[in-house]
Write a protein that holds these residues in place. Structure first.
Motif, mmCIF file in Angstrom:
data_model
loop_
_atom_site.group_PDB
_atom_site.id
_atom_site.type_symbol
_atom_site.label_atom_id
_atom_site.label_comp_id
_atom_site.label_asym_id
_atom_site.label_seq_id
_atom_site.Cartn_x
_atom_site.Cartn_y
_atom_site.Cartn_z
ATOM 1 N N LEU A 1 -162.876 34.675 -36.703
ATOM 2 C CA LEU A 1 -163.035 33.200 -37.072
ATOM 3 C C LEU A 1 -162.163 32.322 -36.200
ATOM 4 O O LEU A 1 -162.263 31.255 -35.948
ATOM 5 N N VAL A 2 -160.674 32.903 -36.356
ATOM 6 C CA VAL A 2 -159.663 32.250 -35.868
ATOM 7 C C VAL A 2 -160.041 32.073 -34.282
ATOM 8 O O VAL A 2 -159.801 31.024 -33.546
ATOM 9 N N ARG A 3 -160.428 32.956 -33.295
ATOM 10 C CA ARG A 3 -160.681 32.844 -32.181
ATOM 11 C C ARG A 3 -161.716 32.090 -31.774
ATOM 12 O O ARG A 3 -161.617 31.226 -30.877
ATOM 13 N N GLU A 4 -162.750 31.993 -32.907
ATOM 14 C CA GLU A 4 -164.063 30.940 -32.605
ATOM 15 C C GLU A 4 -163.441 29.662 -32.646
ATOM 16 O O GLU A 4 -164.085 28.726 -32.076
ATOM 17 N N ALA A 5 -162.502 29.317 -33.816
ATOM 18 C CA ALA A 5 -162.133 27.872 -33.976
ATOM 19 C C ALA A 5 -161.149 27.560 -32.755
ATOM 20 O O ALA A 5 -160.824 26.208 -32.878
ATOM 21 N N LEU A 6 -160.243 28.278 -32.187
ATOM 22 C CA LEU A 6 -159.190 27.956 -31.395
ATOM 23 C C LEU A 6 -159.493 27.749 -30.099
ATOM 24 O O LEU A 6 -160.679 28.506 -29.496
ATOM 25 N N ASP A 7 -159.205 26.535 -29.422
ATOM 26 C CA ASP A 7 -159.468 26.418 -27.897
ATOM 27 C C ASP A 7 -158.587 27.571 -27.236
ATOM 28 O O ASP A 7 -157.662 28.130 -27.783
ATOM 29 N N PRO A 8 -158.958 27.965 -26.030
ATOM 30 C CA PRO A 8 -158.463 28.820 -25.098
ATOM 31 C C PRO A 8 -156.695 28.511 -24.908
ATOM 32 O O PRO A 8 -156.594 27.228 -24.679
ATOM 33 N N GLY A 9 -155.954 29.498 -25.418
ATOM 34 C CA GLY A 9 -154.436 29.193 -25.392
ATOM 35 C C GLY A 9 -153.971 28.520 -26.506
ATOM 36 O O GLY A 9 -152.867 28.401 -26.923
ATOM 37 N N GLY A 10 -155.088 28.285 -27.585
ATOM 38 C CA GLY A 10 -154.821 27.570 -28.951
ATOM 39 C C GLY A 10 -153.703 28.558 -29.629
ATOM 40 O O GLY A 10 -153.539 29.873 -29.259
ATOM 41 N N ALA A 11 -152.853 27.989 -30.602
ATOM 42 C CA ALA A 11 -151.825 28.756 -31.346
ATOM 43 C C ALA A 11 -152.446 29.161 -32.845
ATOM 44 O O ALA A 11 -153.124 28.167 -33.354
ATOM 45 N N LEU A 12 -151.991 30.157 -33.430
ATOM 46 C CA LEU A 12 -152.116 30.527 -34.810
ATOM 47 C C LEU A 12 -150.776 30.533 -35.165
ATOM 48 O O LEU A 12 -149.794 31.074 -34.768
ATOM 49 N N ALA A 13 -150.336 29.878 -36.542
ATOM 50 C CA ALA A 13 -149.076 29.891 -37.279
ATOM 51 C C ALA A 13 -149.351 30.434 -38.732
ATOM 52 O O ALA A 13 -150.092 29.702 -39.256
ATOM 53 N N LEU A 14 -149.027 31.359 -39.094
ATOM 54 C CA LEU A 14 -148.831 32.067 -40.229
ATOM 55 C C LEU A 14 -147.503 31.807 -40.982
ATOM 56 O O LEU A 14 -146.584 32.358 -40.427
ATOM 57 N N PHE A 15 -147.261 31.432 -42.383
ATOM 58 C CA PHE A 15 -145.964 31.230 -42.625
ATOM 59 C C PHE A 15 -146.329 31.444 -44.257
ATOM 60 O O PHE A 15 -147.269 30.946 -44.882
ATOM 61 N N TRP A 16 -145.025 31.790 -44.988
ATOM 62 C CA TRP A 16 -144.967 31.742 -46.577
ATOM 63 C C TRP A 16 -143.484 31.937 -46.875
ATOM 64 O O TRP A 16 -142.945 31.880 -46.056
ATOM 65 N N ASN A 17 -143.327 31.453 -48.184
ATOM 66 C CA ASN A 17 -141.863 31.464 -48.502
ATOM 67 C C ASN A 17 -141.505 32.274 -49.602
ATOM 68 O O ASN A 17 -141.821 32.686 -50.904
#
Length: 277
Positions: free
Chosen positions: A131-147
């Motif tokens: 789903l992430v790959r489908e939503a992102l443009d080519p070269g798009g970035a994914l950022a995951l973070f938590w505290n």
């Protein structure tokens, strides 16, 4: 319980937050400005839109909006989405869409950045990367973070952990030693976000925040989780007044025995990855 069943249970637990949306908003810690700045520096979305998955009440959304980003926010619980709309009202370009990410209608939209703040683990592990790959443009970035946050001193860890165990509570910051997270960003929540593009190792960053201490009686009690729902560090509205009062009384006794508070370490971990161009 098999992995598929565990994933279904986790996703069901993720919807519990809406039952205490206002309490969640009042007591759940927010995010430092530094993670948003580092994410945007890495992603360089430019004019491309951003997408936030599992936005909750906007704890991370506001930091990104203040940095000049106007994300589309996908939040599965309509009660959380209502609070999110209220919190992002000063940023009229932020768009809130109440839906689970797995069911959300993308309608052909593509994004330069997709980020998830303490919500990646609630998504269907069998589908989220696709789903992430489908939503992102080519070269798009994914950022995951938590505290991550936990008790600073090992000698202070045992007493609150014993209270948690006695009442069947797991996943609280009082039951975790800060040193258990190691010195570098990592852990299962971040590691499962890797692999968006072959040959591209994700970047990991840890942003240290000022040590919180002592963790005083009032805030500590407000951050008690829901008994019977392991792993959900929510404010404690139930399940019943008698149980609630016992938990709070035992916790207050531990804090009073340690001078009214326990020192905590608090930091933000990030994973940054990019799709193939």
């Amino acid at each position: 319980m098999g992995k598929d069943e565990e994933a279904r249970v986790d996703r069901a637990r993720g919807r519990v937050f809406g039952e205490v949306a206002e309490l969640y908003e009042a007591s759940r810690p927010g995010y430092a400005d530094a993670p948003a700045a580092r994410v945007l520096e890495y992603a360089e979305p430019g004019e491309r839109p951003a997408l936030e998955v599992g936005a909750g009440t906007g704890k991370a959304t506001v930091a990104f909006a203040e940095a000049g980003t106007s994300p589309v926010c996908v939040e599965p619980d309509p009660r959380m989405a209502e609070v999110l709309r209220r919190n992002t009202a000063p940023f009229p370009r932020v768009r809130v869409e109440a839906a689970g990410f797995e069911e959300w209608r993308r309608d052909g939209r593509r994004f330069g950045l997709l980020y998830a703040a303490t919500s990646w683990h609630w998504l269907d592990p069998a589908r989220r990367r696709d789903l992430v790959r489908e939503a992102l443009d080519p070269g798009g970035a994914l950022a995951l973070f938590w505290n991550p946050h936990g008790v600073r001193a090992p000698r202070l860890h045992g007493a609150p952990a014993e209270v948690d165990a006695r009442h069947g509570i797991t996943g609280t910051p009082h039951g975790v030693l800060a040193s258990s997270y190691g010195r570098a960003a990592g852990g299962g929540r971040l590691g499962r976000g890797a692999g968006l593009a072959r040959g591209r190792a994700p970047r990991r960053r840890r942003v240290h925040r000022p040590a919180r201490g002592p963790f005083p009686r009032g805030p500590a009690l407000r951050h008690r989780p829901l008994p019977g729902l392991p792993g959900l560090p929510l404010p404690l509205p139930g399940p019943g007044p008698d149980h609630r009062e016992r938990v709070l009384a035992d916790t207050a006794g531990v804090l009073d025995a340690h001078g009214g508070g326990i020192a905590m370490e608090h930091f933000s971990d990030l994973l940054l990855a990019r799709t193939a161009r």
